[in-house]
Scaffold this active site. Structure first.
Site, mmCIF file in Angstrom:
data_model
loop_
_atom_site.group_PDB
_atom_site.id
_atom_site.type_symbol
_atom_site.label_atom_id
_atom_site.label_comp_id
_atom_site.label_asym_id
_atom_site.label_seq_id
_atom_site.Cartn_x
_atom_site.Cartn_y
_atom_site.Cartn_z
ATOM 1 N N GLU A 52 0.864 -1.185 0.000
ATOM 2 C CA GLU A 52 0.000 0.000 0.000
ATOM 3 C C GLU A 52 0.893 1.225 0.000
ATOM 4 O O GLU A 52 1.782 1.339 0.837
ATOM 5 C CB GLU A 52 -0.886 -0.004 1.249
ATOM 6 C CG GLU A 52 -1.720 1.267 1.387
ATOM 7 C CD GLU A 52 -2.503 1.314 2.708
ATOM 8 O OE1 GLU A 52 -2.851 0.236 3.247
ATOM 9 O OE2 GLU A 52 -2.751 2.427 3.194
ATOM 10 N N ARG A 56 0.098 10.482 0.715
ATOM 11 C CA ARG A 56 0.425 11.496 1.724
ATOM 12 C C ARG A 56 1.592 12.370 1.299
ATOM 13 O O ARG A 56 2.083 13.175 2.087
ATOM 14 C CB ARG A 56 0.796 10.820 3.050
ATOM 15 C CG ARG A 56 -0.366 10.163 3.702
ATOM 16 C CD ARG A 56 0.016 9.587 5.038
ATOM 17 N NE ARG A 56 -0.882 8.501 5.339
ATOM 18 C CZ ARG A 56 -0.715 7.650 6.337
ATOM 19 N NH1 ARG A 56 0.323 7.760 7.134
ATOM 20 N NH2 ARG A 56 -1.581 6.699 6.534
ATOM 21 N N LYS A 140 -10.505 -2.191 7.004
ATOM 22 C CA LYS A 140 -9.299 -1.807 7.728
ATOM 23 C C LYS A 140 -9.774 -1.339 9.112
ATOM 24 O O LYS A 140 -10.631 -0.451 9.192
ATOM 25 C CB LYS A 140 -8.620 -0.654 6.979
ATOM 26 C CG LYS A 140 -7.521 0.061 7.734
ATOM 27 C CD LYS A 140 -6.806 1.053 6.819
ATOM 28 C CE LYS A 140 -5.776 1.857 7.602
ATOM 29 N NZ LYS A 140 -4.796 2.501 6.726
#
Ligand code: 3PG
Length: 224
Positions: A52, A56, A140
């Site tokens: 993943e 950001r 998640k």
């Protein structure tokens, strides 16, 4: 009325299956294309089928694109996807699926419209129910350690027997095994083997060692 997520039936089941069985999902923050490609190769060599990469950093989309071009067989999720527009940009960059820290009708609809595998973040029973209403079964659990850790995961098994989790947030080389020992945990996410400073400093051997250890150790977790 929520958008019904029929995509679980038609979407690429290889992706769904690989993610459900990957056990450890490395969560990467990287803003450099070259380093991200090197990292992807190191993680793949260590035995990880999925990574993943979080949205950001300014260059996160370019990193996803570069990884997908250089290591096409590695599944890549765009992480920290918080709205439909970020989801579109991630898919256009080549992300195979998306992970979000939270859940919203907007993001469920955006994923469903593209037949895209989405792992939304949840922290409460109500959020799980929001996702279930659209047919989602893998979430998640975030931030796992801060919101109750393994005790919370165990508590959710009773009311949500068909639901599986990818606990993420605060996991490390030791406690991740406690999560993987639980039946309703499909996989865990974490950055302990891909810390930003290790990537920045090019500590590839150390990253590979930690990644291999995560893969190896999880095969011998204790029974729940
Ligand atoms: C995430 O976005 O999934 C988390 O930042 C990963 O959490 P960790 O850095 O505590 O592993």
């Amino acid at each position: 009325m929520l958008w019904r997520c029929s995509s679980v039936v038609t979407m690429n089941m290889n992706i769904v299956e690989t993610v459900n069985n990957c056990r450890v999902l490395p969560v990467v923050v990287c803003d450099d294309e070259e380093r991200s490609v090197t990292l992807a190769k190191v993680l793949q060599r260590a035995g990880m089928p999925v990574i993943e990469l979080t949205l950001r950093t300014e260059n996160a989309l370019a990193c996803i694109k570069a990884i997908k071009e250089a290591v096409p067989e590695l599944l890549i999720a765009a992480g920290t996807v918080t709205n439909a527009s970020a989801l579109s940009r991630a898919v256009n960059a080549g992300a195979d699926f998306v992970v979000s820290p939270g859940i919203s009708t907007e993001i469920i609809r955006a994923a469903s419209a593209r037949d895209l595998f989405l792992i939304p973040g949840v922290a409460t029973a109500s959020e799980i129910m929001l996702g279930m209403a659209s047919g989602l079964t893998l979430f998640k659990l975030f931030p796992a350690e801060a919101i109750g850790g393994t005790a919370l995961v165990k508590s959710l098994a009773g009311p949500f027997p068909g639901i599986r989790f990818c606990p993420t947030g605060g996991l490390n080389a030791v406690n991740y095994q406690d999560y993987l020992a639980l039946d309703n945990v499909a996989c865990v996410g974490g950055s302990w083997m891909v810390k930003a400073d290790m990537i920045e400093n090019g500590q590839w051997e150390e990253i590979e060692r930690l990644a291999r250890a995560a893969i190896r150790t999880q095969k011998h977790v204790r029974a729940n």
